[in-house]
Write a protein that holds these residues in place. Structure first.
Motif, PDB file in Angstrom:
ATOM      1  N   THR A 267       0.803  -1.235   0.000  1.00  0.00           N
ATOM      2  CA  THR A 267       0.000   0.000   0.000  1.00  0.00           C
ATOM      3  C   THR A 267       0.832   1.280   0.000  1.00  0.00           C
ATOM      4  O   THR A 267       0.297   2.344  -0.287  1.00  0.00           O
ATOM      5  CB  THR A 267      -0.906   0.060   1.252  1.00  0.00           C
ATOM      6  OG1 THR A 267      -0.095  -0.095   2.422  1.00  0.00           O
ATOM      7  CG2 THR A 267      -1.967  -1.019   1.218  1.00  0.00           C
ATOM      8  N   HIS A 276      -4.460   2.458  -7.724  1.00  0.00           N
ATOM      9  CA  HIS A 276      -5.534   1.632  -7.144  1.00  0.00           C
ATOM     10  C   HIS A 276      -6.129   2.225  -5.873  1.00  0.00           C
ATOM     11  O   HIS A 276      -6.050   1.614  -4.800  1.00  0.00           O
ATOM     12  CB  HIS A 276      -4.996   0.224  -6.837  1.00  0.00           C
ATOM     13  CG  HIS A 276      -4.671  -0.553  -8.063  1.00  0.00           C
ATOM     14  ND1 HIS A 276      -5.622  -1.026  -8.935  1.00  0.00           N
ATOM     15  CD2 HIS A 276      -3.463  -0.907  -8.587  1.00  0.00           C
ATOM     16  CE1 HIS A 276      -5.035  -1.657  -9.945  1.00  0.00           C
ATOM     17  NE2 HIS A 276      -3.727  -1.596  -9.760  1.00  0.00           N
ATOM     18  N   TYR A 279      -8.044  -0.022  -3.469  1.00  0.00           N
ATOM     19  CA  TYR A 279      -7.413  -0.947  -2.520  1.00  0.00           C
ATOM     20  C   TYR A 279      -7.427  -0.389  -1.094  1.00  0.00           C
ATOM     21  O   TYR A 279      -7.084  -1.086  -0.155  1.00  0.00           O
ATOM     22  CB  TYR A 279      -5.935  -1.178  -2.880  1.00  0.00           C
ATOM     23  CG  TYR A 279      -5.664  -2.022  -4.104  1.00  0.00           C
ATOM     24  CD1 TYR A 279      -6.692  -2.479  -4.925  1.00  0.00           C
ATOM     25  CD2 TYR A 279      -4.356  -2.364  -4.424  1.00  0.00           C
ATOM     26  CE1 TYR A 279      -6.414  -3.241  -6.050  1.00  0.00           C
ATOM     27  CE2 TYR A 279      -4.067  -3.137  -5.542  1.00  0.00           C
ATOM     28  CZ  TYR A 279      -5.105  -3.563  -6.360  1.00  0.00           C
ATOM     29  OH  TYR A 279      -4.811  -4.325  -7.461  1.00  0.00           O
ATOM     30  N   ALA A 297      -5.661  -0.804   4.172  1.00  0.00           N
ATOM     31  CA  ALA A 297      -6.296  -1.402   3.005  1.00  0.00           C
ATOM     32  C   ALA A 297      -7.776  -1.654   3.261  1.00  0.00           C
ATOM     33  O   ALA A 297      -8.209  -1.790   4.403  1.00  0.00           O
ATOM     34  CB  ALA A 297      -5.610  -2.715   2.667  1.00  0.00           C
ATOM     35  N   SER A 301     -11.430  -5.696  -0.790  1.00  0.00           N
ATOM     36  CA  SER A 301     -11.018  -5.459  -2.172  1.00  0.00           C
ATOM     37  C   SER A 301     -10.407  -6.727  -2.766  1.00  0.00           C
ATOM     38  O   SER A 301      -9.434  -7.259  -2.248  1.00  0.00           O
ATOM     39  CB  SER A 301     -10.001  -4.310  -2.211  1.00  0.00           C
ATOM     40  OG  SER A 301      -9.221  -4.401  -3.388  1.00  0.00           O
ATOM     41  N   PHE A 304      -6.858  -6.119  -4.002  1.00  0.00           N
ATOM     42  CA  PHE A 304      -5.850  -6.103  -2.941  1.00  0.00           C
ATOM     43  C   PHE A 304      -5.553  -7.522  -2.457  1.00  0.00           C
ATOM     44  O   PHE A 304      -4.403  -7.900  -2.234  1.00  0.00           O
ATOM     45  CB  PHE A 304      -6.312  -5.220  -1.774  1.00  0.00           C
ATOM     46  CG  PHE A 304      -5.298  -5.158  -0.666  1.00  0.00           C
ATOM     47  CD1 PHE A 304      -4.138  -4.413  -0.812  1.00  0.00           C
ATOM     48  CD2 PHE A 304      -5.476  -5.879   0.509  1.00  0.00           C
ATOM     49  CE1 PHE A 304      -3.172  -4.381   0.182  1.00  0.00           C
ATOM     50  CE2 PHE A 304      -4.520  -5.860   1.513  1.00  0.00           C
ATOM     51  CZ  PHE A 304      -3.376  -5.107   1.346  1.00  0.00           C
TER      52      PHE A 304
END
Ligand SMILES: [Zn+2]
Length: 829
Positions: A267, A276, A279, A297, A301, A304
């Motif tokens: 992340t 993204h 995510y 996060a 997702s 993810f």
């Protein structure tokens, strides 16, 4: 019985395996002459070669005899003539006498003797790093990261390739991941001879001299109670070789793998954040937080999830790591998206409300990875709002490993906390077929203004005895900062005792302590031991209870007086003293009876994420119009210094903490008919006092107190009021000042740099960042620290009525500004 043999018996372990001489005439060293040689294999692993050198060094220190290191026995071998072979590490020779490392786990070792040989043999597997990996911090970005990007095909961070140099010592060519069974066998043998490594460096060791060393009769297999025994300081990569040697001698090691907040690697990269946003956890306002440093996060997702699995597979396959953390990033936020929001279980409180949500993710990842990598492990911490075990998961899959943060707390001597810690471990064990890992967040010595002596021998003994059967890894966070051991005179005690219990949890802590006090502090053993144990018992009251604080310092001063000058004992005690100035200052601070009802001021901590945009806006122009000041607008007013009434000419101030500096922004209004008189344009010109000026008097946790004077022209005078005039002028605040004069107000911006180091008392304010004195949460394990005190005055010198105002007014009788007892409390939050 020779003197040495007597020593062997008294210092040996309390177990049944007391070392006794095989025969009166069988000796390794005879009256200072070598009667033995150290035998290692031709192609011995690096830790075995190092073990042989360590054995050679310490046998020589003990006896004066230098044993040769050879690759095969120079005599006729066992039962033949010639020097007695001391085999270090498995070799052809040890196999001939039936001693091998076969079946021994990591760092486990055997100490076996025959009629005329001794074998010190353990598992010595060498770690082999895999490219790309950086040899230094800079090399990653400069040379290696591009190779990783090609491999990964995603903007993922790589904590293995970019950071494992921290687990390597170049000078010794040793990895903390190496298995060091034979080296630990050598250390165990030297301990049997009475050697102790209490603290890094020669001053920290005990080497009892003896001209003769007997061949012991021994057959023992030693297995550490914990496979992994990790301490944060000293680091094996430290440049201080004494610290590194000590790390090895106390038998620490580390786990190869990814152990902390694994999700951050997916992340944190800016490209990932940009590509993204889906995510990332949704905030209550409906936006995805892909900006915070520790952005969390969205665990629903799919993208993810898929990347987490792909990242784990790559790390398993390419870097051969056995364990990967899929733990959320720090500062956990439960995602507020439609799919995540309702997975929160608020009724479980702050330690359990996200447990099912987070651990469900862990289990889904683990099940997916088990399909391709059944032998690898998935790791997650029981921490913050997912600290309690999940309710919807009956049993974690066998490839999931659980770590409990602060799973063995420093308040372990409190029966209730001891029971709670045991209960939490039991609850997790009920969910898993694997042993646990625990981290221990022992208060750091350098951060957050820590000033209380930290000694936890009984705490460690009690916690380890209660938990070692269920725990495979301890990870102790002791101190931050550089790679070495801070304040070694004090900081060695916890790692020393913890490491002794890591190897043998059944030892008697009081016997170990008694030996330590006696050997290390000699004539000061009794008062210094009393000081250490008093500090351990009274930790919560140190610095806040005047009597307790005074008693601790009295015990210490008695110890210092008991150790004659120019002795090693006195030098060791002097190293403890280096930590105590803040506690001594605190003892006088709490003795001072401050009047009730003084004002307080809370300084905004600009390091917090929410001020990320504001903190970069500061322009030192005196105007106070940038977001640095206006994003949080809560100025406090000055009042008449004598009457506390609202003044005719209002003044207000704000303060901020950012980058080790204290910032003040002060705005002084005036009636256009009575503009301020400017006494001087020049710094340090006493004429500044003849015109309008501000006086800031400030007492830090370490120093009482500093005086900083500023006028509307931005001219400055600074003094150290702990020193008599004129010496007070020798100090420089190194402040940065900017002033601005408007139509009906003038204002200043003032930056006061603060240093924690007292090495240079003539520059900058010395102090630790002030915190509100309160008991912080048990889970964080962090203690209290000290506020500072200050007063701010505005004096309209040069005008008719010389209106004078203050943040903490002094009352009608005050004759001078210099009333430290009336200072207001100031702290950062
Ligand atoms: Zn979500």
């Amino acid at each position: 019985m020779t003197k040495l043999l007597y020593a062997l018996v008294v210092v040996s372990w309390t177990s049944a395996n007391v070392v006794a001489p095989a025969a009166a005439e069988t000796v390794l060293v005879n009256d200072g002459k070598a009667n033995a040689e150290i035998v290692i294999a031709d192609n011995a692993p690096r830790s075995v070669r190092f073990a042989a050198e360590e054995l050679q060094t310490y046998v020589e220190k003990i006896s004066g005899a230098r044993l040769r290191i050879v690759n095969s026995p120079s005599g006729a071998g066992p039962t033949g003539t010639g020097p007695i072979p001391v085999y270090v590490g498995e070799s052809e020779s040890t196999r001939r006498v039936g001693v091998t490392a076969e079946g021994l786990g990591r760092d486990t070792f055997r100490m076996v003797s025959g009629a005329d040989w001794l074998a010190l043999v353990g598992s010595d597997e060498e770690f082999v790093p895999i490219e790309p990996w950086a040899r230094s911090h800079n090399q990653w970005a400069a040379e290696k990261e591009s190779q990783w990007r090609k491999l990964a095909g995603h903007p993922w961070l790589n904590p293995v390739g970019s950071r494992i140099y921290k687990d390597y010592n170049k000078q010794l060519d040793i990895w903390s991941y190496d298995h060091r069974g034979s080296l630990n066998a050598v250390y165990a043998f030297l301990r049997e001879l009475g050697v102790r490594w209490y603290m890094p460096g020669e001053l920290g060791e005990i080497v009892p001299p003896s001209r003769t060393i007997a061949l012991p009769k021994i057959d023992r297999t030693v297995t550490p109670a914990y496979e992994v025994r990790s301490i944060s300081r000293p680091m094996i990569s430290s440049n201080e070789i004494d610290d590194v040697l000590w790390y090895l001698r106390i038998g620490a090691n580390d786990q190869y793998g990814i152990m902390h907040h694994g999700q951050r690697h997916l992340t944190e990269h800016p490209e990932q954040r940009a590509a993204h946003p889906e995510y990332y956890a949704m905030m209550a306002n409906g936006r995805r937080d892909n900006e915070s440093q520790t952005a969390n996060a969205c665990l629903s997702s799919e993208g993810f999830f898929n990347e987490t699995v792909a990242f784990a597979r790559l790390m398993f396959d390419h870097y051969q790591i056995p364990i990967i953390s899929v733990m959320p990033h720090d500062g956990f936020n439960h995602c507020q998206c439609e799919r995540c929001r309702d997975q929160i279980t608020l009724d479980r409180g702050p330690s359990g409300q996200s447990s099912d949500y987070v651990w469900d993710f862990v289990v889904r990842v683990a099940n997916e990875l088990a399909k391709t990598h059944p032998d690898k492990k998935v790791f997650c911490g029981a921490y913050s709002s997912y600290r309690l075990p999940p309710l919807k998961i009956d049993k974690l899959p066998d490839n999931v490993l659980v770590q409990i943060t602060n799973g063995r707390p420093i308040r372990e001597l409190d029966d209730e906390i001891h029971r709670d810690a045991a209960e939490l471990r039991a609850q997790w064990l009920a969910k898993s077929n694997n042993p646990l890992s625990v981290t221990l967040n022992y208060t750091p010595f350098t951060n957050r203004g820590a000033y209380r002596p930290q000694y936890w021998p009984h705490v460690a003994a009690r916690g380890i005895k209660a938990s070692h059967k269920d725990v495979w890894r301890e990870d102790v966070w002791l101190s931050s900062g550089k790679g070495g051991l801070h304040y070694p005179g004090m900081a060695h005690v916890n790692p020393y005792f913890i490491s002794r219990f890591w190897w043998d949890p059944d030892q008697d802590v009081d016997a170990l302590l008694e030996e330590y006090y006696r050997l290390f502090y000699g004539p000061a053993a009794e008062p210094l031991g009393a000081f250490i144990e008093f500090c351990e018992q009274q930790y919560a009251n140190l610095g806040s209870d005047a009597e307790v604080t005074k008693k601790a310092l009295d015990l210490f001063d008695q110890a210092q007086a008991a150790a004659p000058p120019d002795t090693v004992y006195r030098r060791r005690i002097a190293l403890v003293d280096e930590f105590l100035p803040t506690l001594r200052n605190r003892a006088t601070q709490i003795d001072v009876k401050r009047p009730e009802g003084l004002p307080e001021y809370r300084v905004i901590d600009m390091a917090k994420d929410k001020w990320r945009d504001a903190r970069g806006t500061l322009k030192m122009d005196g105007k106070l119009d940038e977001a640095f000041w206006t994003a949080y607008h809560y100025p406090r007013s000055l009042r008449d210094v004598a009457t506390s009434q609202k003044p005719k000419h209002p003044a207000r101030f704000m303060a901020r903490w950012w980058n080790d500096s204290l910032y003040f922004g002060i705005r002084c209004e005036f009636d256009k008919s009575e503009p301020p008189i400017v006494g001087s344009q020049q710094d340090r010109d006493p004429a500044i006092w003849q015109g309008e000026h501000l006086e800031l008097l400030i007492e830090t946790d370490k120093h009482s107190y500093y005086q900083v004077v500023v006028n509307p022209a931005g001219a400055l005078i600074d003094l150290d009021r702990a020193v008599k005039l004129p010496g007070a002028y020798d100090w420089s605040s190194q402040a940065e000042v900017a002033a601005h004069i408007g139509e009906d107000f003038w204002s200043v911006e003032l930056r006061l740099p603060v240093t924690t180091s007292d090495e240079d008392p003539l520059h900058q304010m010395i102090g630790s960042r002030p915190f509100q004195a309160k008991q912080e949460s048990l889970e964080s394990g962090k203690g209290t620290s000290l506020p500072w005190y200050f007063n701010l005055y505005r004096k309209r010198s040069g005008t008719k009525d010389v209106e004078t105002t203050a943040f903490s007014p002094l009352g009608p009788d005050a004759k001078s500004f210099h009333e430290p007892l009336k200072f207001a409390r100031i702290y950062v939050q």
